[in-house]
Each structure stands twice: as structure tokens, then as C-alpha cells.
Design a protein around this motif. Sequence first.
Motif, PDB file in Angstrom:
ATOM      1  N   TYR A  87       0.811  -1.210   0.000  1.00  0.00           N
ATOM      2  CA  TYR A  87       0.000   0.000   0.000  1.00  0.00           C
ATOM      3  C   TYR A  87       0.844   1.259   0.000  1.00  0.00           C
ATOM      4  CZ  TYR A  87       0.930   0.835   4.969  1.00  0.00           C
ATOM      5  OH  TYR A  87       1.538   1.110   6.169  1.00  0.00           O
ATOM      6  N   GLY A  88       0.188   2.350  -0.376  1.00  0.00           N
ATOM      7  CA  GLY A  88       0.749   3.682  -0.260  1.00  0.00           C
ATOM      8  C   GLY A  88      -0.211   4.525   0.556  1.00  0.00           C
ATOM      9  N   LEU A  89       0.295   5.611   1.117  1.00  0.00           N
ATOM     10  CA  LEU A  89      -0.558   6.430   1.978  1.00  0.00           C
ATOM     11  C   LEU A  89      -0.263   7.910   1.781  1.00  0.00           C
ATOM     12  CD1 LEU A  89      -1.724   5.460   5.440  1.00  0.00           C
ATOM     13  CD2 LEU A  89      -1.093   7.820   5.038  1.00  0.00           C
ATOM     14  N   ILE A  90      -1.327   8.644   1.521  1.00  0.00           N
ATOM     15  CA  ILE A  90      -1.261  10.102   1.440  1.00  0.00           C
ATOM     16  C   ILE A  90      -2.098  10.642   2.589  1.00  0.00           C
ATOM     17  CG2 ILE A  90      -1.868  12.139   0.083  1.00  0.00           C
ATOM     18  CD1 ILE A  90      -1.520  10.390  -2.437  1.00  0.00           C
ATOM     19  N   ALA A  91      -1.460  11.414   3.461  1.00  0.00           N
ATOM     20  CA  ALA A  91      -2.132  11.995   4.619  1.00  0.00           C
ATOM     21  C   ALA A  91      -2.229  13.506   4.411  1.00  0.00           C
ATOM     22  CB  ALA A  91      -1.363  11.679   5.891  1.00  0.00           C
TER      23      ALA A  91
END
Length: 148
Positions: A87-91
Motif C-alpha cells: 500500500y501507499g498512503l497520502i495523509a
Amino acid sequence: MPTARIFVATVFGGALDVAEEIAPLLREAGFEVTIFDQPVLEALTDPLPDLALFCISTTGCGDFPGNFVAFVQALDERGAALQGLRYGLIAIGDSSYPTFCGAGRRLDGLLAEYGAKRLGERLEIDAMEVLHPDEEGVAWAERWIEQL
């Protein structure tokens, strides 16, 4: 065709805008893409996608937006076997709060706790400095997809 699922936690739609701008990039890279703006845990686990992307806004005191609360509660209460999930995550957050990007950071920890593997670095977008988070998200996603 490999699957990519994008999970969105948003209050005013900024995280959804980011997701909608990134989806075509993933399609061009050969993924079948689905965006979940009212996500449930089963959308992540049944079955695991080849790739997941989380676009997560923080609200209140580091809280998840309302549309994402049930997802996180289910993950907290039931757990999930996420070994094999990439997964990747943009916060997205506001650095004037001490809980800057708190929801994204919390989710990142939960996913790792259940065995998921983050690909690349988490992107943290400061709403105090960035007028259009989708532009920063797309630039990050272009680099992230290249690493896949």
C-alpha cells in the motif's frame, strides 16, 4: 489485470479529489482501479487487492473523518490478515494543529500492525501550505508508481 483500490477518508472532499486525480495514473500503469469513498473493511480484505492506496484527511484532534470511522473501528475490533498487502498512503492535515496528519499516521501504524507493507514513504500534505493537494498528490503518485 492487477487490482488497485483507493480508500478515501475525507471531510470536505480534498482527499477524494486527490484519489480521483491519481486513479487515471494507476489505470495507465495497468491496474483495474476502484475508489471507495464510503469504505468498509471487506473492500480491503475480500480479497486483498494487488495494491491499495489510502488518501486520508485528519479532522478534529487527529481523528478520522466520519466516512472512515466504521472502517477503522472494524480493523481495530476484528483485525485483519493483511500480510501480502502492498500500500501507499497520502495523509492530509493542518500543521497548525499538534495532531498534524494524525489520522494518516494512525492508519499507517494499524496497517503495519496487521502485516501490510507500505511501499515508499508516506506523503504528508500540509493544508496550511498547499492550496491544491491533488497537484502534490499526483506528483508523489507519479514517482510512487514508477517504484512499483
